[in-house]
Design an enzyme around this catalytic site. Sequence first.
Site, PDB file in Angstrom:
ATOM      1  N   ASP A  79       0.820  -1.211   0.000  1.00  0.00           N
ATOM      2  CA  ASP A  79       0.000   0.000   0.000  1.00  0.00           C
ATOM      3  C   ASP A  79       0.854   1.261   0.000  1.00  0.00           C
ATOM      4  O   ASP A  79       2.013   1.250   0.438  1.00  0.00           O
ATOM      5  CB  ASP A  79      -0.953   0.000   1.190  1.00  0.00           C
ATOM      6  CG  ASP A  79      -0.236  -0.130   2.525  1.00  0.00           C
ATOM      7  OD1 ASP A  79       0.714  -0.946   2.618  1.00  0.00           O
ATOM      8  OD2 ASP A  79      -0.613   0.564   3.495  1.00  0.00           O
ATOM      9  N   GLU A 144       0.128  -1.356   5.762  1.00  0.00           N
ATOM     10  CA  GLU A 144       1.129  -0.833   6.693  1.00  0.00           C
ATOM     11  C   GLU A 144       0.922   0.645   6.960  1.00  0.00           C
ATOM     12  O   GLU A 144       1.112   1.128   8.087  1.00  0.00           O
ATOM     13  CB  GLU A 144       2.533  -1.069   6.126  1.00  0.00           C
ATOM     14  CG  GLU A 144       3.675  -0.752   7.116  1.00  0.00           C
ATOM     15  CD  GLU A 144       4.119   0.705   7.125  1.00  0.00           C
ATOM     16  OE1 GLU A 144       4.865   1.103   8.038  1.00  0.00           O
ATOM     17  OE2 GLU A 144       3.715   1.477   6.218  1.00  0.00           O
TER      18      GLU A 144
END
EC number: 3.5.1.14
Length: 396
Positions: A79, A144
């Site tokens: 991400d 994350e």
Amino acid sequence: MADNYNDEVINRLREYLRIPSVHPDVDYHDCVEFFKSQAKSLDLPIEVYEFAPKKPVVIITWKGLEPDLPAILLNSHMDVVPVFEDHWTHPPFDAVLTNDGWLYARGSQDMKSVGMIHLEAVRRLKDAGVILKRTVHVSFVPDEEIGGDLGMNLFTLSEEFKNLNIGFALDESCPSIDDTLLAFHGERTCRQIKVTCLGNPGHGSLLFDNTAGEKLYYMIDKFMKFREAERKKLKSILETGGVTTVNLTMIEGGVQVNVLPEKLSVSFDVRIAPDVDHDEFDNMIQSWCNEAGEGVSFEYYIKNPQIKCTCIDENAVFFTALKDSLDKMGIKLNCLICPGTTDARYIRKQGIPAINLTPMTNTPLLIHAHDERIHVDRYREGIDIMEKMLTAIANV
């Protein structure tokens, strides 16, 4: 310049960077498909797990000569943070490569480039016919950038993670602006605190005793004086990880300007340094509440547990092997406490040593920034460095 445009190594990175796995509401499907194609080209097995719906964890495994030995984990997250496209020189998900070798893309530093460096190092060693002693798992995890609760956290608590038999892990740090690589061997403890002050309500024209405002002022003064003492310890921004940071982020309360409020509250974002006794820190805040007067208390939005740092002394065999490999390349290493948080904390929480290291030097620090970019020469050097580091730690 034509070599850059036709380089398969660079084009694989650009393909990954073009996938807009950006918050909020990330769709990881294209990332998973991309890594399935990479695993196929490497002739390596791949597993995709979902410990939470639509939050895939991808594992590509390269089996070692002695697979019963604790394995190596090379972790990265898929991400990326949002962009303000109007402030970018080039579209952030076009992975534009300029004539002077700069690759502009969200995720080029944080941290898709690092994930691909991990994979390219495996590819290079495997293509050369090398077989390492220990098994290497290359992992790609979700979320994350929003805390990793449904990503690495759930992954490390699973039987699937335990079955990987991890002995040592690498994760992200940040690119270095000079010739010295930056590594993190631990993180501060994130705790977010709300202080509530109760007092006598009344008319705003009168000077009552025992007001919420007086108590709030006392508490803010205590926190900010503590903050200033910690700030004076700093000589550079990189040392932030070694001090406890306190920042006032919210003040709430009151009903009308001419009414003394019954309740006021103030919130602080706190990151506790690893060498601070966390119970003593809590007791210090409680003592401030007691001093401020009746009706003053504090509570936690987030109270993360203290996690032990990874050992980096001469008894730490994996770190020593990593450091020795860098010494042989003539590369200096500066090992610090991470000023922020990464997924490595979940790995350390399981008692597994983990080092955060992004193997790119002489790069402007643009993590989460406009015009995030890397130079392809530094990226190629990063693969060289990772190849040698991986050989050293996987042969311990």
